[in-house]
Design a protein around this motif. Structure first.
Motif, PDB file in Angstrom:
ATOM      1  N   PRO A 149     121.414  -0.187  53.868  1.00  0.00           N
ATOM      2  CA  PRO A 149     121.118   0.730  54.969  1.00  0.00           C
ATOM      3  C   PRO A 149     119.700   1.117  54.892  1.00  0.00           C
ATOM      4  CG  PRO A 149     121.947   2.162  53.059  1.00  0.00           C
ATOM      5  CD  PRO A 149     122.076   0.796  52.545  1.00  0.00           C
ATOM      6  N   ILE A 150     118.796   0.731  54.037  1.00  0.00           N
ATOM      7  CA  ILE A 150     117.246   1.061  54.096  1.00  0.00           C
ATOM      8  C   ILE A 150     116.669  -0.232  54.437  1.00  0.00           C
ATOM      9  CG2 ILE A 150     115.335   1.745  52.822  1.00  0.00           C
ATOM     10  CD1 ILE A 150     117.637   3.814  52.975  1.00  0.00           C
ATOM     11  N   ASP A 151     116.064  -0.304  55.449  1.00  0.00           N
ATOM     12  CA  ASP A 151     115.337  -1.457  56.204  1.00  0.00           C
ATOM     13  C   ASP A 151     113.947  -1.864  55.750  1.00  0.00           C
ATOM     14  OD1 ASP A 151     117.763  -2.738  57.254  1.00  0.00           O
ATOM     15  OD2 ASP A 151     117.614  -1.246  58.798  1.00  0.00           O
ATOM     16  N   GLU A 152     113.299  -0.221  55.854  1.00  0.00           N
ATOM     17  CA  GLU A 152     111.774  -0.415  55.634  1.00  0.00           C
ATOM     18  C   GLU A 152     111.545   0.602  54.614  1.00  0.00           C
ATOM     19  OE1 GLU A 152     109.590  -2.482  56.756  1.00  0.00           O
ATOM     20  OE2 GLU A 152     110.697  -3.384  58.183  1.00  0.00           O
ATOM     21  N   LEU A 153     110.332   0.543  53.639  1.00  0.00           N
ATOM     22  CA  LEU A 153     109.885   1.683  53.135  1.00  0.00           C
ATOM     23  C   LEU A 153     108.482   1.664  52.769  1.00  0.00           C
ATOM     24  CD1 LEU A 153     111.114   3.878  50.782  1.00  0.00           C
ATOM     25  CD2 LEU A 153     110.442   2.267  49.236  1.00  0.00           C
ATOM     26  N   PRO A 154     107.945   2.607  53.649  1.00  0.00           N
ATOM     27  CA  PRO A 154     106.454   2.741  53.581  1.00  0.00           C
ATOM     28  C   PRO A 154     105.945   3.160  52.479  1.00  0.00           C
ATOM     29  CG  PRO A 154     107.479   3.948  55.621  1.00  0.00           C
ATOM     30  CD  PRO A 154     108.642   3.549  54.835  1.00  0.00           C
ATOM     31  N   MET A 155     104.586   2.631  52.109  1.00  0.00           N
ATOM     32  CA  MET A 155     103.950   2.743  50.789  1.00  0.00           C
ATOM     33  C   MET A 155     103.750   4.297  50.526  1.00  0.00           C
ATOM     34  SD  MET A 155     102.686   2.174  48.114  1.00  0.00           S
ATOM     35  CE  MET A 155     102.241   0.371  47.988  1.00  0.00           C
ATOM     36  N   TYR A 163     113.841  10.007  48.230  1.00  0.00           N
ATOM     37  CA  TYR A 163     115.077  10.806  48.775  1.00  0.00           C
ATOM     38  C   TYR A 163     114.826  11.731  49.945  1.00  0.00           C
ATOM     39  CZ  TYR A 163     118.062   9.493  44.783  1.00  0.00           C
ATOM     40  OH  TYR A 163     118.974   8.822  44.005  1.00  0.00           O
ATOM     41  N   ASP A 164     113.693  12.193  50.159  1.00  0.00           N
ATOM     42  CA  ASP A 164     113.218  13.217  51.085  1.00  0.00           C
ATOM     43  C   ASP A 164     113.067  12.232  52.379  1.00  0.00           C
ATOM     44  OD1 ASP A 164     112.099  15.596  52.665  1.00  0.00           O
ATOM     45  OD2 ASP A 164     110.426  14.303  52.762  1.00  0.00           O
ATOM     46  N   TYR A 165     112.626  11.077  52.370  1.00  0.00           N
ATOM     47  CA  TYR A 165     112.615  10.041  53.347  1.00  0.00           C
ATOM     48  C   TYR A 165     114.135   9.607  53.875  1.00  0.00           C
ATOM     49  CZ  TYR A 165     111.774   5.439  55.647  1.00  0.00           C
ATOM     50  OH  TYR A 165     111.849   4.375  56.543  1.00  0.00           O
ATOM     51  N   ILE A 166     115.130   9.255  52.942  1.00  0.00           N
ATOM     52  CA  ILE A 166     116.240   8.874  53.441  1.00  0.00           C
ATOM     53  C   ILE A 166     117.192  10.114  53.825  1.00  0.00           C
ATOM     54  CG2 ILE A 166     118.504   8.284  52.183  1.00  0.00           C
ATOM     55  CD1 ILE A 166     117.016   6.699  50.027  1.00  0.00           C
ATOM     56  N   GLU A 167     116.845  11.274  53.319  1.00  0.00           N
ATOM     57  CA  GLU A 167     117.686  12.327  53.939  1.00  0.00           C
ATOM     58  C   GLU A 167     117.119  12.983  55.418  1.00  0.00           C
ATOM     59  OE1 GLU A 167     119.868  13.897  49.735  1.00  0.00           O
ATOM     60  OE2 GLU A 167     117.884  14.788  50.439  1.00  0.00           O
ATOM     61  N   ASN A 168     115.777  13.072  55.285  1.00  0.00           N
ATOM     62  CA  ASN A 168     115.233  13.820  56.227  1.00  0.00           C
ATOM     63  C   ASN A 168     114.596  13.122  57.648  1.00  0.00           C
ATOM     64  OD1 ASN A 168     115.603  16.444  55.168  1.00  0.00           O
ATOM     65  ND2 ASN A 168     113.975  16.059  53.778  1.00  0.00           N
ATOM     66  N   ALA A 205     120.144   3.648  33.408  1.00  0.00           N
ATOM     67  CA  ALA A 205     120.873   2.957  34.591  1.00  0.00           C
ATOM     68  C   ALA A 205     121.552   3.503  35.666  1.00  0.00           C
ATOM     69  CB  ALA A 205     121.300   1.654  34.147  1.00  0.00           C
ATOM     70  N   SER A 206     121.181   3.643  36.820  1.00  0.00           N
ATOM     71  CA  SER A 206     122.112   4.368  37.825  1.00  0.00           C
ATOM     72  C   SER A 206     122.567   3.677  39.026  1.00  0.00           C
ATOM     73  CB  SER A 206     121.561   5.826  38.227  1.00  0.00           C
ATOM     74  OG  SER A 206     120.220   5.668  38.785  1.00  0.00           O
ATOM     75  N   HIS A 207     123.525   3.900  39.696  1.00  0.00           N
ATOM     76  CA  HIS A 207     124.074   3.315  40.938  1.00  0.00           C
ATOM     77  C   HIS A 207     124.385   4.357  41.781  1.00  0.00           C
ATOM     78  CE1 HIS A 207     126.620  -0.165  42.864  1.00  0.00           C
ATOM     79  NE2 HIS A 207     125.819   0.445  43.544  1.00  0.00           N
ATOM     80  N   SER A 208     123.466   4.449  42.899  1.00  0.00           N
ATOM     81  CA  SER A 208     123.708   5.764  44.022  1.00  0.00           C
ATOM     82  C   SER A 208     124.437   5.298  45.295  1.00  0.00           C
ATOM     83  CB  SER A 208     122.482   6.314  44.260  1.00  0.00           C
ATOM     84  OG  SER A 208     121.712   6.804  43.145  1.00  0.00           O
ATOM     85  N   PHE A 209     125.068   6.161  45.834  1.00  0.00           N
ATOM     86  CA  PHE A 209     125.987   5.943  47.280  1.00  0.00           C
ATOM     87  C   PHE A 209     125.761   7.223  48.133  1.00  0.00           C
ATOM     88  CE2 PHE A 209     127.866   3.867  43.372  1.00  0.00           C
ATOM     89  CZ  PHE A 209     128.502   2.905  43.770  1.00  0.00           C
ATOM     90  N   LEU A 210     125.874   6.588  49.255  1.00  0.00           N
ATOM     91  CA  LEU A 210     126.032   7.640  50.524  1.00  0.00           C
ATOM     92  C   LEU A 210     127.424   8.199  50.374  1.00  0.00           C
ATOM     93  CD1 LEU A 210     124.129   5.581  53.174  1.00  0.00           C
ATOM     94  CD2 LEU A 210     123.268   7.206  51.735  1.00  0.00           C
ATOM     95  N   SER A 211     127.618   9.275  51.366  1.00  0.00           N
ATOM     96  CA  SER A 211     128.703  10.007  51.338  1.00  0.00           C
ATOM     97  C   SER A 211     129.811   9.149  51.792  1.00  0.00           C
ATOM     98  CB  SER A 211     128.400  11.419  52.183  1.00  0.00           C
ATOM     99  OG  SER A 211     128.156  10.888  53.366  1.00  0.00           O
ATOM    100  N   ASP A 212     129.672   8.307  52.674  1.00  0.00           N
ATOM    101  CA  ASP A 212     130.757   7.275  53.129  1.00  0.00           C
ATOM    102  C   ASP A 212     130.819   6.047  52.180  1.00  0.00           C
ATOM    103  OD1 ASP A 212     128.526   5.834  53.415  1.00  0.00           O
ATOM    104  OD2 ASP A 212     128.764   5.503  55.653  1.00  0.00           O
ATOM    105  N   LEU A 216     123.671   2.329  47.996  1.00  0.00           N
ATOM    106  CA  LEU A 216     122.490   2.807  48.289  1.00  0.00           C
ATOM    107  C   LEU A 216     121.313   2.221  47.576  1.00  0.00           C
ATOM    108  CD1 LEU A 216     120.416   4.245  50.206  1.00  0.00           C
ATOM    109  CD2 LEU A 216     120.841   6.379  48.561  1.00  0.00           C
ATOM    110  N   GLN A 217     121.425   2.314  46.188  1.00  0.00           N
ATOM    111  CA  GLN A 217     120.440   2.248  45.268  1.00  0.00           C
ATOM    112  C   GLN A 217     120.950   1.835  43.896  1.00  0.00           C
ATOM    113  OE1 GLN A 217     118.257   5.813  44.817  1.00  0.00           O
ATOM    114  NE2 GLN A 217     116.592   5.073  44.224  1.00  0.00           N
ATOM    115  N   LEU A 218     120.081   0.790  43.336  1.00  0.00           N
ATOM    116  CA  LEU A 218     120.176   0.894  41.943  1.00  0.00           C
ATOM    117  C   LEU A 218     118.710   1.071  41.149  1.00  0.00           C
ATOM    118  CD1 LEU A 218     121.538  -2.881  41.782  1.00  0.00           C
ATOM    119  CD2 LEU A 218     122.961  -0.898  41.527  1.00  0.00           C
TER     120      LEU A 218
END
Length: 241
Positions: A149-155, A163-168, A205-212, A216-218
């Protein structure tokens, strides 16, 4: 990122605990006293105290108030999902983040494949960040954000809170993660970045997920074992039969 009044109050109380103004075993001022002290509503004070309660800095005792708990200087919770930036602000670490790498990739970086073999062909964004406290390397965070779900990540985002960027900004809800903590051998490149004498590091080492349940992230977080102590603050959760 604009901090709420509750965040400001929580950060100030944390600083007072850190510097001994509120000592372990003593009670914080009452909610009414805190509303006067900070010129805020009771609800705002309660939100600030809830942050401190979640971090394990205080324990609420019914009818008495909030007692300060005795914990280490920096407690980095493992079981929760909290960004380094959030911890930095909450615990007053005055930490610095250096972005070492930020790039799009068509497959999982080699560094991740041993821990996450099933995601080896996943496309995503790789970001590598060095966390420093008092100008000394403490943590090397290696993150791989899935596309989508993440297409871009600004510097600018990488330097601050992803996380603030993803959520807000992206309006996505981060929900849960699986985590594994091991002691691993590291190569000379990682050893140099962390400035460790031995070729060993604590790896989270962690594997994160969205609520659905969307992946999301390794994350691979390498920690200097001589400097870091992990404290998992657990609260009793009763399970009804």
């Amino acid at each position: 990122m604009v901090k709420s009044k509750a965040d400001i109050i929580a950060q100030d109380i944390t600083a007072k605990i850190k510097h001994g103004q509120f000592k372990a075993g003593s009670f914080l001022p009452s909610e009414n006293q805190l509303t006067v002290l900070y010129g805020s509503s009771r609800e705002t004070v309660r939100k600030a105290l809830e942050q401190l309660h979640s971090l394990g800095l205080i324990q609420k005792i019914r009818g008495k108030g909030s007692v300060v708990l005795k914990l280490g200087k920096y407690s980095f919770p493992i079981s929760g999902i909290t960004s380094f930036t959030e911890l930095n602000k909450s615990l007053g670490m005055n930490a610095e983040t250096k972005v070492l790498k930020l790039r799009k990739m068509n497959s999982l970086p080699k560094l991740f494949k041993a821990k996450f073999p099933k995601q080896s062909k996943q496309k995503g964004i790789y970001v590598e960040r060095l966390r420093l406290i008092a100008n000394e390397p403490e943590v090397l965070d290696c993150d791989f954000l899935f596309t989508p779900p993440i297409d871009e990540l600004p510097m600018k985002v990488a330097r601050n809170s992803i996380y603030d960027y993803i959520e807000n900004d992206l309006k996505l809800e981060i929900s849960y993660a699986t985590k594994e903590i091991t002691v691993e051998k590291i190569d000379s490149e990682l050893q140099k970045k962390l400035e460790v004498k031995d070729n060993l590091a604590v790896l989270v080492a962690s594997h994160s997920f969205l609520s659905d349940t969307t992946p999301l992230q390794l994350t691979l977080s390498f920690h200097d074992p001589s400097k870091f102590k992990f404290v998992d603050f657990a609260r009793r959760q009763k399970i009804k039969p």
